[in-house]
Design an enzyme around this catalytic site. Structure first.
Site, PDB file in Angstrom:
ATOM      1  N   SER A   1      -7.727  -7.096   6.687  1.00  0.00           N
ATOM      2  CA  SER A   1      -6.917  -5.902   6.844  1.00  0.00           C
ATOM      3  C   SER A   1      -6.532  -5.837   8.316  1.00  0.00           C
ATOM      4  O   SER A   1      -7.392  -5.926   9.188  1.00  0.00           O
ATOM      5  CB  SER A   1      -7.768  -4.691   6.456  1.00  0.00           C
ATOM      6  OG  SER A   1      -7.118  -3.521   6.861  1.00  0.00           O
TER       7      SER A   1
ATOM      8  N   ARG B   1      -1.200   6.281  15.811  1.00  0.00           N
ATOM      9  CA  ARG B   1      -1.077   7.208  14.679  1.00  0.00           C
ATOM     10  C   ARG B   1      -0.498   8.575  15.033  1.00  0.00           C
ATOM     11  O   ARG B   1       0.351   9.089  14.296  1.00  0.00           O
ATOM     12  CB  ARG B   1      -2.430   7.363  13.981  1.00  0.00           C
ATOM     13  CG  ARG B   1      -2.997   6.095  13.364  1.00  0.00           C
ATOM     14  CD  ARG B   1      -1.986   5.337  12.563  1.00  0.00           C
ATOM     15  NE  ARG B   1      -2.564   4.164  11.906  1.00  0.00           N
ATOM     16  CZ  ARG B   1      -1.852   3.100  11.574  1.00  0.00           C
ATOM     17  NH1 ARG B   1      -0.550   3.029  11.852  1.00  0.00           N
ATOM     18  NH2 ARG B   1      -2.427   2.085  10.961  1.00  0.00           N
TER      19      ARG B   1
ATOM     20  N   ASP C   1      -7.789   6.305   9.874  1.00  0.00           N
ATOM     21  CA  ASP C   1      -6.375   6.638  10.002  1.00  0.00           C
ATOM     22  C   ASP C   1      -5.992   7.903   9.264  1.00  0.00           C
ATOM     23  O   ASP C   1      -5.151   8.672   9.717  1.00  0.00           O
ATOM     24  CB  ASP C   1      -5.517   5.455   9.540  1.00  0.00           C
ATOM     25  CG  ASP C   1      -5.473   4.377  10.614  1.00  0.00           C
ATOM     26  OD1 ASP C   1      -5.762   4.690  11.783  1.00  0.00           O
ATOM     27  OD2 ASP C   1      -5.146   3.232  10.284  1.00  0.00           O
TER      28      ASP C   1
ATOM     29  N   ASP D   1       0.809  -1.227   0.000  1.00  0.00           N
ATOM     30  CA  ASP D   1       0.000   0.000   0.000  1.00  0.00           C
ATOM     31  C   ASP D   1       0.835   1.266   0.000  1.00  0.00           C
ATOM     32  O   ASP D   1       0.466   2.264  -0.611  1.00  0.00           O
ATOM     33  CB  ASP D   1      -0.921   0.036   1.228  1.00  0.00           C
ATOM     34  CG  ASP D   1      -2.000  -1.035   1.155  1.00  0.00           C
ATOM     35  OD1 ASP D   1      -2.024  -1.797   0.179  1.00  0.00           O
ATOM     36  OD2 ASP D   1      -2.807  -1.107   2.096  1.00  0.00           O
TER      37      ASP D   1
END
Lengths: 426, 426, 426, 426
Positions: free
Chosen positions: B183, B101, B130, B20
């Site tokens: 995921s 994050r 995110d 990704d």
């Protein structure tokens, strides 16, 4: 308010059949000039010698004993509201005793009014929560009645005193002489345990103390899968079969108990201010609250659910404190009547050795749309997110720019003493 | 704010080593006129081929790769604050990805400033949370940086597209070609799972999906007892032995995982508005929050704890939404710095087949006084309770009297149409 | 959600009669291939050339114009709920524009459904709150309708552009050419002012800017006394005379305006994230909220009122954000339906040069009992207070003793490093 | 807790110089076997015959009188925190008496410890709030001290009784014989009025009752403009000139009083449960809270400010109840220490006949950016709003679609009895 010293001729006593309330009967007669004592005992699901109870009350000196089976009302109008409210006092206690008291006191008040009694009496001590719950209900429903709480007044302060007092007056002791280590309360929702070795909060409860549930260790080493059906936030059935409130609870209590579910151990804050240690067994309750919480997440929007979660805490506090018959509690239920109108669906659970495992949830009103949430193609436009984040984060960016600019201009942290002066130069 | 079209010469990318983010490198170079791409990959405890990562990033076209081990900071300053805050998003999710994050984005911003870059880029899609967390952190820490989110912009919309794009540009795929059904996100605190068969919320997660924890069924049929030591609301040791933050988490993760603890399955509400289904494994987290909640009840007064419980929900919402670097979060932590000054002590737990059983708690600051709470004699004066209840219930009694009197005077429910007129006769 | 590009044949436009919405008509026809444009203009109490409006709309290219007088519904079902909720956004703004939009948008949706239109359009810009309020209502009531917001799309970005655009297409300008310094919104509840010299928040609004109210200085130097009658939290009459909702508001607006009441000046936070400066005139609103707040204190118990005060803030936020047609707002109103069942009575007010002075309050449900509160003899037993305080302050005393004892033992502040070790010696 | 009957040899009395506390001195000596009575009188800004006070106390039988001027500490550490907290009990009362009691009781405790006294005594009655505030502070700071509250115990229950008691013992009455209609409390922050004709809440307070402030009618018919400067949420100066806390309050009290500002009239809920009617004059307080609320809106982000507004209510409740020296109050102040770090700036006000009119606000940390909010061109991208609204309203749209679809399928309102069955067909 000041006790108006009226003549007390008839007193309705919340009678349990146990030593604690039995000795109140002669005491009331002695201290209130031969007043008539009427007992009322409610069946909320506890195990009692129901057949022998009237005889015992009369033998203790009561003129009459009312026995009322209020289990269905208790389950449907009280316990299921606890479920819907998601109410756990201090995050844990499922309010088993707290929620019974208002209904029991309501029955007592009804009898008092019907009997034209002047006073109501209960057997709660001065240290506990129950005195508050009984008396706040009396005040809410019949503030004109005198309240008598012998355990706060008399000199009997131990079990031994009580037995002696009973024996002197010929009160039948039954199997009361069997020593109970723990103070317990039992109904269709839970059993509570206090006292004994629990008074040291470092002690782990002994397994033999528990009465309703198997321990996780004792539970069978296999999964039990069930589905619970809800309508508008209330449980209505198991595995697709509609059940009455008591029947549903009984079934879940059995399933939970067998699978080691529903034990809770905590140090809680009593209404009268001190911390106390309690251990609870609430098998059906634990299952139901877990299940409904899952269905809510699927069917209720974030804002309503977020607010309702804070209300849960408020609701638990109010119930714990005995404030059931209040505008506040009723208003919160009115909120939930509306908020839960679409919380209808089913939750699939696996019960296994103390675990209540969520295995699935579905609802005709599900707000979860696979299409929207999935990673693949959908009706969702990814570029919307750019605009969303730009505005969602606008304030954060502005704040950062403003604070940094000033910090920079002023050295680092702005010298506050210069600021006021600076303003006026503007 | 409107994107000022500045010339972008250097971009710092949050690089994961996966497909990704790998394909973002050539895309950025192609779309930003040969801009230099610098990668930054943070070690928050996930399992990666750390040795091969730099090579892979350079092979994908990056000019440089920074690798930072931020596990200790992550555990101590971020995760332990989640523990203290008791933060569970929507009552369940322990915020494993959410909390990582902001720290990862902070590292990225630091690299961007050090490298004099013009922009930062990330590999998040337009549907998830995110992107919000990364970008709110950028805005909070360096609002001047351009933000690039290729997944919201380009035409690549499936895994197949991505692989094709990579192959066309000679990006090393590694074992990427191995199909991942789910995921996932992994760090020292948790592993999350989304997608695949989880997209039907009626499906129970398959046991083979889980990566960190044993199932309760697989866990050993014996108890593991541990004691966790806390100081001022933060965990400091196990069984009396002081441990660093990462070490403590690793130990508890191992114990929890072995005993089938920490799995959670929920339908949650994303920041961008839709419901989504997530399954989490957070063994140490589950143990720590359970334990601290117990110690709080023993050492914190009711008012502070009650307010703090509502703050927990606020804290979770804020962290979930990526608003870590905000005045609000910092102010809540300031509240807790003070509120937890005496939340010091130990909690004894039994881990057994998915259960975290409270077995005891103690503290030099315990507010539980056996003398006060017990049923026997003590310094507590039972007659105080009479006065207490009389005033505690005063408002209830007054309200009952007032409402009843009027209802009686007026028939039953007061006829509202007469009321206004009546007032003025007074 | 992604805009499905359907063929748009008929569009219903929220038409105001002003330049901003007039130019939308030709633009829609040009950009949607000659689609039919139907206008809907709602009368919420603003001053308009109602007779000439249809002619103007048709001259601008609309095929039809609906005009609806919704003042009574607006007052009774929307504004009076604001009164009962005590809703002031950020503590000040009485939500005059916010509360009108959902009802206006509902009317528009009704017309769209009746007309079998494919789309709805509005004249709000991309910076303001109103776009959010209109579109959230569309989504709530008819999510299938396409939404068109020309001001976010086209190139017209100033008043001059708009006039030019209108003139090129022969749109009648009326007295539009007269320059308005301020952006205003007007209805039966309020008038708002933004822009012009208000954009510097250090500037004081010029007195000539205000349209509805006299300044306190201009108001007469004599008192006006009135009594407002409420039933269940809603205003029903003035000085004992029952009045319809619109009539009541009109009367109070006149009285308030004459006496310099209802101006508010603030910097508020818009839904889209930025701070903005607004000035409001809400004479009747200011009077009604002040009066009801007084009656609440007399008739509602502390717990309910305290919770409701927090709900007020939530309610204001929800209305400000355009979330009127939501489960959350409806649930809050359900709460209030119950909580306000006894908030019936009258409040006596003196209006004088900007002041709303409370001069008295009475209610058949008053919880204020002179006997209880007064300093003389009463049914209140002073010794109850001793017991009350002993238990009310029990936790405080315990905490003090515990903390002091430990502090003493340990030196002063306990050395945390020794604590963990100590625990295990217990 | 149960009163341990210890020998009481020395008692420290909170002495006011008035009749109510003067007669306590002989009573204590008579009832505590000739115990020594030490008085402590604190100067919080009330008007007293400070010079004659010691003489009076000794003449009443005290062995010693401490007089302490605590005005600066009171203003800076107590009143200014009320300002920052924006604390208004039940939305109105600025806590003038409530906030003084803890500091006064702290001084009393300090004297008691210094004097090695066994007990503290106060002159509060059993109906009011002050007894709670004094005693909670004693419990918090010196739980070991005995507490004596003669007014809850003795038979003196009227003013006449008290005078007779004093005369019998030769206590100097001073001008005490002059009848006071109202019960009042006065300090640098406020004056309160209770009793007399105020006991009928329909009565408007007579203008001659007020002592500090002019009425709006009496105030001059001209505007007074001032600017108040704040740093981190605390007031620091007026019109650019830095002032000490007492000086600043005195100046604002004078300006407010002259301009008819600061009167409040309400029915409030006492800690001991009953509603009571109070009228307050708080000129500086009214000005300061109004001004700071304005500055907050300009410098604080929505989330923090919104949470803080709810905290304001909590803070007011806690202060009203006398819980100043608690972890909860300190934790809330810790929150605000952080939240207000950038609430620095100036607010321009116009005082005019009872009105505090906001005329402007400015701050180096202003989050209001003219560029962003204005209607003209700016760095704001209008198209961001489309994405924002699409996601902001996503949940609303989904909910509408889901509910409508089901309602349609099922007739209208879904027949709940069919639902459970339906689920299992899925």
């Amino acid at each position: 308010m000041k006790q108006h010293k009226r003549e007390i001729k008839k007193i309705v006593l919340a009678y349990s059949g146990g030593l604690d309330t039995s000795i109140i009967i002669p005491w009331l007669k002695e201290n209130y000039d031969g007043a008539e004592i009427v007992g009322i005992c409610t069946n909320v699901g506890q195990d009692e010698d129901w057949d022998g109870m009237e005889k015992k009350a009369l033998a203790s000196g009561a003129s009459k004993l009312y026995i009322r089976d209020i289990r269905e009302e208790f389950a449907r109008d009280f316990l299921f509201r606890i479920v819907r409210a998601g109410a756990r006092y201090e995050g844990k206690y499922l309010l088993g005793t707290s929620i019974a008291r208002p209904l029991q006191a309501k029955c007592q008040v009804e009898v008092a009014l019907q009997e034209n009694a002047n006073a109501v009496a209960h057997g709660c001590t001065g240290k506990g929560n129950d005195q508050v719950r009984f008396e706040l209900t009396y005040k809410a429903l019949a503030p004109q009645l005198e309240v008598i709480a012998p355990w706060r007044v008399w000199d009997i302060s131990s079990r031994e005193d009580a037995i002696e007092y009973a024996q002197e007056r010929g009160i039948p002791l039954g199997n009361i002489s069997k020593k109970n280590i723990y103070s317990r309360d039992w109904n269709i929702w839970h059993m509570s345990h206090e006292g004994g070795d629990l008074e040291d909060p470092w002690n782990r409860p002994k397994n033999e103390m528990f009465q309703l549930t198997k321990s996780p260790q004792e539970a069978p080493d296999k999964e039990t899968e069930i589905t619970i059906d809800f309508e508008k936030g209330f449980p209505v059935g198991i595995d697709g079969k509609r059940l009455g409130a008591v029947e549903l609870l009984s079934r879940l209590n059995k399933l939970g108990a067998e699978n080691g579910i529903g034990r809770a151990d905590m140090v809680e804050t009593r209404v009268v201010g001190m911390k106390s240690r309690g251990v609870y067994e609430t098998p059906a309750g634990e299952i139901l609250l877990t299940a409904l919480a899952e269905l809510e997440m699927m069917t209720m929007d974030f804002n309503t659910l977020s607010f309702k979660r804070k209300m849960s805490q408020q609701y638990a506090d109010i119930v714990y404190a005995g404030k059931w018959y209040t505008t506040f509690r009723e208003s919160m239920d009115a909120f939930m009547d509306k908020a839960y109108q679409y919380v209808t669906g089913s939750v699939r659970l696996v019960l296994y050795k103390g675990n209540v495992i969520i295995a699935g949830r579905k609802s005709p009103y599900s707000l979860y749309l696979e299409d929207l949430a999935s990673f693949g193609e959908s009706s969702y436009d990814h570029t919307d997110a750019t605009g969303f984040i730009n505005l969602y984060g606008l304030a954060t960016g502005v704040e950062a720019m403003v604070h940094k600019r000033i910090d920079a201009e002023e050295g680092q942290a702005p010298e506050m003493k210069h600021v006021a002066a600076t303003f006026h130069d503007k």
